[in-house]
Design a protein around this motif. Structure first.
Motif, PDB file in Angstrom:
ATOM      1  N   THR A 127     117.313  21.797  19.830  1.00  0.00           N
ATOM      2  CA  THR A 127     116.142  21.333  20.560  1.00  0.00           C
ATOM      3  C   THR A 127     115.198  22.492  20.876  1.00  0.00           C
ATOM      4  O   THR A 127     115.624  23.574  21.260  1.00  0.00           O
ATOM      5  CB  THR A 127     116.564  20.655  21.875  1.00  0.00           C
ATOM      6  N   SER A 128     113.899  22.234  20.716  1.00  0.00           N
ATOM      7  CA  SER A 128     112.894  23.259  20.984  1.00  0.00           C
ATOM      8  C   SER A 128     112.788  23.536  22.479  1.00  0.00           C
ATOM      9  O   SER A 128     113.163  22.716  23.320  1.00  0.00           O
ATOM     10  CB  SER A 128     111.533  22.800  20.470  1.00  0.00           C
ATOM     11  N   THR A 129     112.253  24.705  22.804  1.00  0.00           N
ATOM     12  CA  THR A 129     111.994  25.079  24.185  1.00  0.00           C
ATOM     13  C   THR A 129     110.541  25.495  24.332  1.00  0.00           C
ATOM     14  O   THR A 129     109.839  25.763  23.345  1.00  0.00           O
ATOM     15  CB  THR A 129     112.895  26.254  24.622  1.00  0.00           C
ATOM     16  N   VAL A 134     102.682  22.220  17.221  1.00  0.00           N
ATOM     17  CA  VAL A 134     103.164  21.000  17.884  1.00  0.00           C
ATOM     18  C   VAL A 134     104.030  20.167  16.946  1.00  0.00           C
ATOM     19  O   VAL A 134     105.061  19.616  17.351  1.00  0.00           O
ATOM     20  CB  VAL A 134     101.964  20.177  18.404  1.00  0.00           C
ATOM     21  N   ARG A 135     103.637  20.069  15.683  1.00  0.00           N
ATOM     22  CA  ARG A 135     104.416  19.275  14.733  1.00  0.00           C
ATOM     23  C   ARG A 135     105.845  19.787  14.583  1.00  0.00           C
ATOM     24  O   ARG A 135     106.758  19.014  14.289  1.00  0.00           O
ATOM     25  CB  ARG A 135     103.718  19.261  13.366  1.00  0.00           C
ATOM     26  N   ARG A 136     106.035  21.065  14.816  1.00  0.00           N
ATOM     27  CA  ARG A 136     107.379  21.645  14.682  1.00  0.00           C
ATOM     28  C   ARG A 136     108.201  21.540  15.966  1.00  0.00           C
ATOM     29  O   ARG A 136     109.398  21.850  15.952  1.00  0.00           O
ATOM     30  CB  ARG A 136     107.275  23.118  14.259  1.00  0.00           C
ATOM     31  N   HIS A 137     107.550  21.127  17.055  1.00  0.00           N
ATOM     32  CA  HIS A 137     108.249  21.134  18.352  1.00  0.00           C
ATOM     33  C   HIS A 137     108.019  19.835  19.135  1.00  0.00           C
ATOM     34  O   HIS A 137     107.935  19.857  20.361  1.00  0.00           O
ATOM     35  CB  HIS A 137     107.783  22.334  19.174  1.00  0.00           C
ATOM     36  N   PRO A 172     111.008  18.853  31.099  1.00  0.00           N
ATOM     37  CA  PRO A 172     110.942  20.116  31.855  1.00  0.00           C
ATOM     38  C   PRO A 172     110.304  21.245  31.053  1.00  0.00           C
ATOM     39  O   PRO A 172     109.596  22.098  31.613  1.00  0.00           O
ATOM     40  CB  PRO A 172     112.415  20.414  32.178  1.00  0.00           C
ATOM     41  N   GLU A 173     110.522  21.239  29.734  1.00  0.00           N
ATOM     42  CA  GLU A 173     109.934  22.271  28.887  1.00  0.00           C
ATOM     43  C   GLU A 173     108.436  22.043  28.711  1.00  0.00           C
ATOM     44  O   GLU A 173     107.636  22.984  28.708  1.00  0.00           O
ATOM     45  CB  GLU A 173     110.639  22.303  27.524  1.00  0.00           C
ATOM     46  N   VAL A 174     108.050  20.777  28.581  1.00  0.00           N
ATOM     47  CA  VAL A 174     106.621  20.446  28.507  1.00  0.00           C
ATOM     48  C   VAL A 174     105.933  20.861  29.809  1.00  0.00           C
ATOM     49  O   VAL A 174     104.823  21.403  29.807  1.00  0.00           O
ATOM     50  CB  VAL A 174     106.410  18.941  28.241  1.00  0.00           C
ATOM     51  N   GLU A 175     106.607  20.608  30.920  1.00  0.00           N
ATOM     52  CA  GLU A 175     106.043  20.976  32.216  1.00  0.00           C
ATOM     53  C   GLU A 175     105.819  22.486  32.314  1.00  0.00           C
ATOM     54  O   GLU A 175     104.828  22.936  32.902  1.00  0.00           O
ATOM     55  CB  GLU A 175     106.958  20.495  33.335  1.00  0.00           C
ATOM     56  N   THR A 176     106.715  23.252  31.740  1.00  0.00           N
ATOM     57  CA  THR A 176     106.531  24.707  31.718  1.00  0.00           C
ATOM     58  C   THR A 176     105.246  25.073  30.992  1.00  0.00           C
ATOM     59  O   THR A 176     104.483  25.945  31.436  1.00  0.00           O
ATOM     60  CB  THR A 176     107.735  25.383  31.022  1.00  0.00           C
TER      61      THR A 176
END
Length: 242
Positions: free
Chosen positions: A2-4, A53-56, A62-66
């Motif tokens: 999973t991406s971060t 964005v397409r890769r993640h 929580p990561e989007v919020e960061t």
């Protein structure tokens, strides 16, 4: 794996260009007293950001919020585009619970002031908030339209584009009526743009009826945008009413 948020930030950093950053800061009015005051750019062009964005797209909330809590504009844009991708995918799959979860998260970000420049609003509002509310009551949109905050008001306007594309102009016309006295340039442009799309995509008569009733009190910019697809004679007649 999973991406971060760190993965996204690193990928954007590799694409950063100082000259582009300087131009973007100027274009998005980041100087003292301007609408984008304090916004920080690293100089990544939008197509390149979309490639990241397409890769993640699997980023967890929580990561989007960061990303959205970052002072860097491109980080926030990437986070919003990830939410758009997740919401669009869920909507196509009929996963209403996922759409609602993303949309409520998005509204929280809007209320916290993290969707705070016009491109951030325009690339997300109709795809997330509009998509969620297509078949639901629109009270939330009216509350945002009543807020004096520029970005919340623009979110309200732009979210109605989702309804326009489905042939429903009623919410757009109601929001436009409510913000008619707002003379800020970015509200004026958004109002005129949505009204223009009502005439272009839904019913020309709905637009001309609105203008017949309101042209005399509309700002010049909103009126100009709204009239773009009317005849020269109609445009002149509406402008003469001011």
């Amino acid at each position: 794996m999973t991406s971060t948020a760190r993965d996204v930030i690193q990928a954007l950093a590799e694409l950063a260009d100082e000259k582009v950053a300087v131009g973007s800061a100027r274009f998005f009015k980041t100087g003292p007293g301007e609408y984008g005051e304090g916004d920080v750019f690293i100089g990544v062009r939008v197509p390149a950001t979309r490639g990241v964005v397409r890769r993640h797209r699997d980023l967890e909330p929580p990561e989007v919020e960061t990303l959205l809590d970052s002072p860097v504009h491109e980080h926030r844009l990437a986070g919003l585009l990830i939410l758009v991708s997740q919401c669009t995918t869920a909507a196509r799959a009929g996963e209403d619970a996922v759409v609602e979860k993303v949309a409520r998260f998005y509204v929280d970000l809007v209320l916290r002031g993290r969707v705070n420049n016009w491109d951030l609003v325009d690339s997300s509002a109709d795809h997330i908030l509009g998509t969620w509310l297509v078949e639901k009551p629109r009270d939330l949109i009216f509350r945002l339209a009543a807020d004096d905050d520029l970005w919340r008001r623009r979110v309200a306007l732009l979210s109605t584009f989702a309804f326009i594309r489905r042939g429903d102009a009623s919410t757009t016309l109601e929001v436009a009526q409510r913000v008619l006295g707002d003379r800020r340039d970015l509200t004026q442009k958004a109002t005129g743009w949505m009204l223009r799309e009502v005439g272009k995509r839904v019913d020309r008569a709905l637009l001309t009826d609105f203008l017949d009733r309101n042209a005399a009190v509309m700002g010049r910019t909103a009126l100009s945008y709204a009239c773009e697809h009317l005849t020269a004679e109609e445009r002149a007649a509406y402008r003469a009413q001011r």
